[in-house]
Design an enzyme around this catalytic site. Structure first.
Site: not given
Ligand code: IPE
Ligand code: IPE
Ligand code: MG
Length: 252
Positions: A32, A49, A143
């Site tokens: 995240d 990303h 893995l």
């Molecule tokens: C969880 O992260 C999903 C992934 C890392 C793929 P999100 O960014 O979607 O979660 P919330 O919205 O902060 O809970």
């Molecule tokens: C996690 O990073 C990747 C996915 C959920 C695909 P985010 O896109 O949720 O990044 P933040 O949380 O907005 O910083």
């Molecule tokens: Mg996120």
């Protein structure tokens, strides 16, 4: 009495024990913070990303180095479809690109890829490339690399219950005979050991619908570092924190 200044704990100070019985067998990872990483740099979220893909590569290599049995990463949740259309489309493209670029190398390194999640909604080109990756690496003994894609923990439990009920209705199984092991075979993670360690980057301390059933006794390690900034050293540190915990599983 002399007063001593409290020594600051050095981030690198925690030593990792590499003995196999001290390492987690299965690590679950909520990658995240890509968006915030990009925002910090005045870049579009999509740049975050892309940078995050590099981190994933580093972590797979580190797992390989340590001889970790399984790594499960949260790549896209059932709730992530709610993001802006452009971001979703870019994430799909990036996934296809990832598989096309990395599959041979992962295969050469004995990585066995598996996708955990729902097939519905997934664009066919994404499904095809993922299927190819799974088939081509199926017999690899290295893995176990599981990608949670279009995954949601509640949905997973509900579909498992539904499939079990259908098996009962068809007379394939007896409702009375269901136990935890039996139920586990209806989950996307069938056959995998339960995660010992869950790591979430970016400072958030929640599960966001990830592996709700499987994380029952996992140790949780949260770090403020955004996923694209997460390094091999940070990863080793997360594992060292796991090693400092006393797992009791309800005992004493
Ligand atoms: C969880 O992260 C999903 C992934 C890392 C793929 P999100 O960014 O979607 O979660 P919330 O919205 O902060 O809970
Ligand atoms: C996690 O990073 C990747 C996915 C959920 C695909 P985010 O896109 O949720 O990044 P933040 O949380 O907005 O910083
Ligand atoms: Mg996120």
């Amino acid at each position: 009495m002399k007063w001593f200044k409290k020594k600051a704990v050095q981030p690198g100070a925690i030593a990792l024990d590499r003995s196999p019985d001290k390492l987690p067998r299965h690590i679950a990872m909520i990658m995240d913070g890509n968006g915030r990483w990009a925002k910090q740099r005045a870049l579009p979220r999509t740049a975050g990303h892309r940078a995050g893909m590099e981190t994933l590569e580093t972590i797979i290599r580190a797992c390989d180095e340590l001889g970790i049995e399984a790594l499960t990463v949260y790549a896209f949740s059932t709730e992530n479809w709610a993001r802006p259309k452009e971001e979703v489309a870019m994430l799909m493209n990036l996934l296809v690109e990832y598989f096309e670029k990395k599959i041979d190398e992962l295969d050469r390194n004995g990585v066995c890829i598996r996708i955990l999640g729902f097939e519905e909604q997934t664009p066919s080109r994404v499904r095809e490339v993922m299927e190819r990756a799974c088939v081509c690496t199926r017999d690899n003994k290295g893995l176990k690399f599981n990608i949670a894609f279009n995954y949601g923990g509640r949905g997973e439990i509900v579909q498992a219950a539904k499939r079990f009920a259908l098996d009962v209705a068809k007379g394939n199984v007896q409702a009375e005979a269901l136990d935890e092991d039996g139920f586990g075979r209806y989950l996307f993670t069938a056959g995998l050991p339960e995660p010992d360690l869950l790591i979430r980057t970016s400072g958030e301390q929640r599960l966001s619908n990830f592996l709700l059933y499987q994380l029952a006794y996992a140790e949780f390690v949260f770090t403020d570092v955004y996923w694209p900034d997460y390094t091999k050293e940070e990863f080793f540190r997360s594992i060292a924190i796991y090693q400092s915990r006393s797992r009791r599983f309800g005992g004493v």
